[in-house]
Design a protein around this motif. Structure first.
Motif: not given
Length: 483
Positions: A343-344, A374-376, A408-412, A437-438
């Protein structure tokens, strides 16, 4: 480029064009864009560093911060305490040579009597206030006036030894205890560290030299470390020449760092800028960071010690940051992430003259997870690798690490990225036994050079992309979009 219709994409392009126009002015580019020159050229007639120059550059990009959205909702800005005392009242001398450690100790002891009366302010007037380690108290405002510098002693004996953090199991650099930080506190609440752009200078050269010569007996201390703290505001100051990591909130919550300048030489070892560590509800905004390691690095403990301690870093917002890091990343996650990171949100960064742009680093033995990140809206200029998600960062605290503890690395999500003079677009390198993943890339446009590996190097990773140039590796699937 016509497909980049979002507000963020156009803002990224606008900032990139500003950087390129800035490059046309030799003086401005030299003094404000190239990190090493900050130590040499941004000085006034009296030889003092002019720390207003970096924030002037920040303002030229992002505008006046008062008109911008703030993530600092839960910590009030500086308000005067009902009681105020000067460090001079406790016998301190600001001549740069008199050691004032005992004066700061007397001040903290005296001001603790006002904790139940709204707290007190310790005012640091103009001068150079040499001191060893300072241990803060709760319900305190530490205020540095313009021209005031808290100057860290160069004598290692002025920094008491303290235990290694339980989520690390030892000192980060060496087994056993570690040196205390120049400014530190444990279990604090309601603390404001601010000023009229005063300076906290760690005089880190002696520490860097000892590190390089391998004569350190214990892990270096940070410039500012707060352990198990809450309701903390750090603002309107310059931090420079840190011995090790610069600002390190650990096991803390409700922490705001804003309008801060951090200046460490780009060749100074391991001088990260801001490292939230096993901390929650952290806001970092409107900062200028030029350092010898990661500008910002989110952490949460090391291997089995971090997993056992089990305190994640989460609910962290980072926005409007200018970052330089010749040897490392503008923004990184890990590699110490064994308590978990989630949650970053990172939004609006300029990353220039850096080894990495956005970097996720982990390895076998870490366990835990990095997810929901999220990096935006990032602009990069002269960066060797723009985006890296890697599982081969394999440093361990001892031989007892778990060989089957897979992270676990996911939803980036990495989106709205514009880069100029980029050597390689990205490395997406997962683990054979734990693929990442993701991983989502959207609206990423990078002006890359030709490399032997090609613009992207990927393995053991899955995810999606939408409008990415150069085209990413086949491990990612193109996502249909109506935007």
């Amino acid at each position: 480029m016509l497909q980049m219709t979002s507000r963020q994409s156009f803002q990224s392009l606008r900032i990139l064009l500003l950087l390129l126009s800035c490059a046309g002015s030799d003086k401005f580019w030299h003094t404000c864009m190239v990190g090493p020159s900050l130590a040499d050229d941004c000085r006034g007639s009296n030889g003092a560093r002019d720390s207003s120059i970096p924030m002037d550059f920040h303002q030229s990009i992002f505008g006046h911060v008062k008109s911008k959205e703030s993530c600092a909702h839960t910590v009030n800005d500086w308000e005067r305490r009902p009681y105020s005392f000067s460090i001079i009242d406790f016998g301190a001398v600001g001549d740069g040579t008199t050691l004032n450690t005992h004066a700061f100790e007397r001040a903290m002891l005296s001001l603790s009597n006002y904790a139940d009366k709204g707290g007190a302010e310790l005012y640091i007037p103009a001068g150079r206030w040499l001191t060893g380690s300072i241990r803060l108290i709760s319900h305190l405002t530490l205020f540095l006036e313009s021209g005031a510098t808290i100057l860290g002693s160069e004598d290692f004996n002025d920094y008491p030894l303290i235990p290694g953090l339980p989520s690390y199991g030892r000192g980060r650099e060496l087994p056993g205890s570690r040196y205390s930080s120049l400014i530190n506190g444990d279990g604090l609440e309601d603390v404001i560290i601010t000023g009229n752009n005063g300076t906290i200078d760690g005089q880190g050269a002696v520490w860097w030299s000892s590190f390089r010569s391998k004569t350190l007996e214990h892990t270096r201390g940070h410039l500012l470390e707060l352990i198990e703290a809450q309701d903390i505001l750090i603002s309107n100051l310059t931090f420079q020449n840190s011995p090790f990591w610069t600002i390190h909130p650990v096991y803390s919550k409700n922490v705001v760092v804003k309008r801060v300048t951090i200046l460490n030489p780009l060749n100074s070892p391991n001088t990260d800028g801001i490292d939230p560590d096993s901390s929650q509800y952290v806001c970092i905004e409107d900062c200028y960071i030029s350092v010898g390691d990661d500008a910002i690095s989110i952490k949460s403990g090391w291997d089995q010690y971090g997993t056992g301690f089990g305190m994640p870093s989460k609910y962290i917002r980072i926005q409007r940051v200018v970052a330089f890091s010749h040897t490392s990343a503008g923004i990184s996650f890990g590699s110490e992430m064994s308590g978990g990171i989630s949650d970053i949100e990172v939004d609006d960064m300029v990353i220039t003259n850096s080894r990495w742009g956005v970097r996720f680093k982990t390895s076998v033995g870490r366990g835990a997870y990095i997810r929901n990140v999220t990096v935006n809206n990032i602009v990069m200029h002269t960066v060797r690798t723009a985006i890296a998600v890697m599982g081969n960062y394999g440093e361990h605290p001892d031989e007892n690490w778990n060989r089957t503890a897979y992270p676990v690395i996911e939803n980036i999500l990495v989106g709205n990225i514009v880069g100029e003079n980029i050597t390689q677009a990205g490395l997406l390198l997962g683990l054979p036994d734990a693929p990442f993943h993701d991983i989502h890339l959207t609206k990423v446009v990078l002006d890359t050079r030709t490399t032997k590996q090609g613009p992207w190097n990927c393995s053991w990773v899955t995810g999606f992309y939408n409008f990415v140039l150069p085209k990413p590796c086949p491990e990612l699937t193109m996502e249909n979009s109506n935007g």
